[in-house]
Write an enzyme that holds these catalytic residues in place. Structure first.
Site, short mmCIF file in Angstrom:
data_model
loop_
_atom_site.label_atom_id
_atom_site.label_comp_id
_atom_site.label_asym_id
_atom_site.label_seq_id
_atom_site.Cartn_x
_atom_site.Cartn_y
_atom_site.Cartn_z
CB SER A 85 118.04 -22.96 -2.00
OG SER A 85 117.59 -21.99 -2.93
CG HIS A 92 122.33 -21.17 -6.26
ND1 HIS A 92 121.23 -20.20 -6.62
CD2 HIS A 92 121.69 -22.27 -6.07
CE1 HIS A 92 120.02 -20.80 -6.37
NE2 HIS A 92 120.55 -22.31 -5.99
CD GLU A 108 118.51 -16.41 -6.99
OE1 GLU A 108 117.84 -15.75 -7.52
OE2 GLU A 108 118.26 -17.68 -6.73
CD GLU A 142 119.94 -19.51 -10.00
OE1 GLU A 142 119.86 -18.23 -10.32
OE2 GLU A 142 119.16 -20.22 -9.51
CG ASP A 176 116.45 -15.78 -3.55
OD1 ASP A 176 115.91 -15.88 -2.40
OD2 ASP A 176 116.11 -16.82 -4.24
CD GLU A 195 113.35 -15.21 -4.95
OE1 GLU A 195 113.54 -14.45 -5.94
OE2 GLU A 195 113.54 -16.36 -4.92
CG ASP A 242 111.62 -19.47 -4.13
OD1 ASP A 242 110.67 -20.10 -4.26
OD2 ASP A 242 112.68 -19.52 -4.07
CE LYS A 277 112.28 -21.15 -7.81
NZ LYS A 277 112.77 -21.30 -6.15
CG HIS A 301 116.10 -19.99 -13.18
ND1 HIS A 301 117.54 -20.02 -13.61
CD2 HIS A 301 115.82 -19.31 -12.27
CE1 HIS A 301 118.08 -19.27 -12.97
NE2 HIS A 301 117.16 -18.87 -12.04
CB SER A 357 120.01 -23.48 -8.84
OG SER A 357 119.50 -24.55 -8.10
CE LYS A 364 114.85 -16.47 -8.80
NZ LYS A 364 115.02 -16.45 -7.53
P1 PGA Z 1 116.88 -23.21 -6.39
O1 PGA Z 1 117.06 -21.77 -6.03
O2 PGA Z 1 116.34 -23.60 -7.75
O3 PGA Z 1 118.08 -23.81 -6.03
O4 PGA Z 1 115.87 -23.60 -5.29
C1 PGA Z 1 116.30 -20.82 -7.03
C2 PGA Z 1 115.60 -19.95 -5.70
O5 PGA Z 1 115.72 -19.77 -4.72
O6 PGA Z 1 114.78 -18.80 -6.13
ZN ZN Z 2 114.25 -18.16 -4.16
#
Ligand code: PGA
Ligand code: ZN
Length: 406
Positions: free
Chosen positions: A40, A145, A154, A195, A232, A262, A295, A320, A348, A350, A371
């Protein structure tokens, strides 16, 4: 002094190709690091190139520009790669090529100095004292996911009032296992998401939250007093049938022990974010500060974050490394966010590798949270980070940490 840089293709936890880079110095030290991948992904993230192209770019362009340099100078070396790329979004060389080398540089620099990676990251971030982050365990997976019917991406448990990282990890594992028993009561087989969390199909998103509260209680913990929940929504990639509404979110916050929410709004919807933060500030009735986590809206990008700070869009940032593409730019974003009083969560992706870099990184920058998925022993790409944090806890707090293995 950097003598060689190599890169190779490896596969991430989804089986997709990604890049791992190794930096070798003339003193015989070497450091490797691998880049994860999102599903995502935010629109404003730095861009990647296919893994085979990334490997070629490292060998053809990045290595010749860095050989002979001192890996202790992270910022200078990152700057060289950014200049070589010449684009805002790293689309020429690829954020994956650049980040793999950037992380490997910090690993080899730590090794040359004879210090742990978190200590080296700490020195880049001008600190000497360290704390362990609180883990946010993603126990139920939905959205992009998983193949199930849950819209929310999430559903996390956060042992924020359990003392000591090893106890927090034990709590996460126990709650995960209790949840498994509860879910298997309904059907013999419960699928697992990207995940490592369960990916059941349930009638409503609220049912997932109910199940988590039950699992917390049946594991012997008090919801909210000891273990809270996190969501999330991943609103920028949620199914169009999902109703995004402040009223609905406020309802969830009052009905469940939720500490963190989130991406409740789309990455373009600055107004939605600002208005919701205002509403939350006005209605937050509890002693705990509820986290409104950005995010995709910030994408670990300094200009996005600076706009968000101005508009009071959130109060926490999900960080990230591969959203921006170098270690030093990530450190700068963290510094900006911290200065504004934002809570820092290191995350992290996914699609993960066995690289435990973010465990050290989270300690090095003194992030309040990390996370990194479910504490699921069948998912070593998630467990590598949780286990590395146990090692770090033993080093930092030898009197508190037990010798128990996760
Ligand atoms: P992604 O999801 O690594 O698939 O982007 C993680 C998140 O949205 O926090
Ligand atoms: Zn996110």
């Amino acid at each position: 002094m950097i003598k060689e840089i190599h890169a190779q293709i490896i596969h991430d936890s989804r089986g997709d190709e990604t890049i791992q880079a190794t930096v070798v110095t003339d003193s015989g030290h070497s450091g490797s690091s691998a880049v994860p991948a999102g599903a995502s992904k935010g629109k404003y993230e730095a861009k990647t190139v296919p893994a085979a192209v990334a490997v070629e770019n490292v060998q053809k362009y990045i290595a010749p520009a860095l050989i002979g340099k001192d890996p202790a100078n992270q910022q200078e070396l990152d700057q060289i790669m950014v200049a070589l790329d010449q684009t805002e979004d790293k689309s020429y060389l690829g954020a994956n090529s650049i980040l793999a080398v950037s992380m490997a540089i910090s690993r080899v620099a730590a090794s040359e100095k004879g210090v742990e990676l978190y200590q080296h990251i700490g020195s880049l971030d001008h600190r000497t004292g360290f704390n362990l982050p609180v883990p946010m365990f993603n126990l139920i997976n939905g959205g992009k996911h998983a193949e199930n019917n849950l819209d929310i991406q999430e559903f996390m448990v956060i042992p924020d009032r359990v003392q000591g990282y090893h106890n927090q990890l034990s709590a996460g594992k126990l709650i995960f296992s209790t949840l498994g028993t509860l879910l298997r009561g309904n059907s013999a087989f419960v699928p697992i998401g990207d995940e490592g969390g369960y990916a059941p199909s349930l009638d409503t998103n609220e049912m997932a939250l109910d199940l988590l509260v039950r699992a917390i209680k049946e594991s012997g913990y008090q919801p909210w007093e000891e273990v809270s929940l996190g969501l999330d929504i991943a609103a920028s990639s949620v199914a169009p049938t999902f109703e995004i509404s402040p009223r609905r979110y406020l309802g969830l916050l009052s009905d469940f022990p939720i500490l963190s929410i989130e991406d409740p709004f789309n990455e373009e919807d600055w107004d939605g974010w600002s208005q919701f933060r205002k509403l939350m500030d006005e209605t937050n009735p509890t002693s705990k500060r509820i986290m409104l986590v950005g995010d995709d809206i910030f994408a670990t990008n300094p200009s996005r974050l600076s706009k968000g700070l101005e508009l009071k869009a959130a109060n926490a940032i999900l960080v990230k490394l591969n959203q921006i593409g170098t270690v030093s730019q990530t450190l700068n974003v963290i510094e900006m966010a911290r200065h504004a009083g934002y809570i820092i969560i290191i995350s992290h992706r996914s699609g993960e590798t066995l690289d435990d870099y973010i465990a050290d990184f989270s300690v090095g920058v003194n992030a309040q949270f990390i996370k990194t998925g479910a504490p699921n022993d069948n998912h070593p790409e998630r467990m590598s980070k949780y286990r590395r944090l146990l090692d770090i806890e033993r080093q930092l707090f030898p009197n508190n940490a037990t010798t128990k293995q996760a």
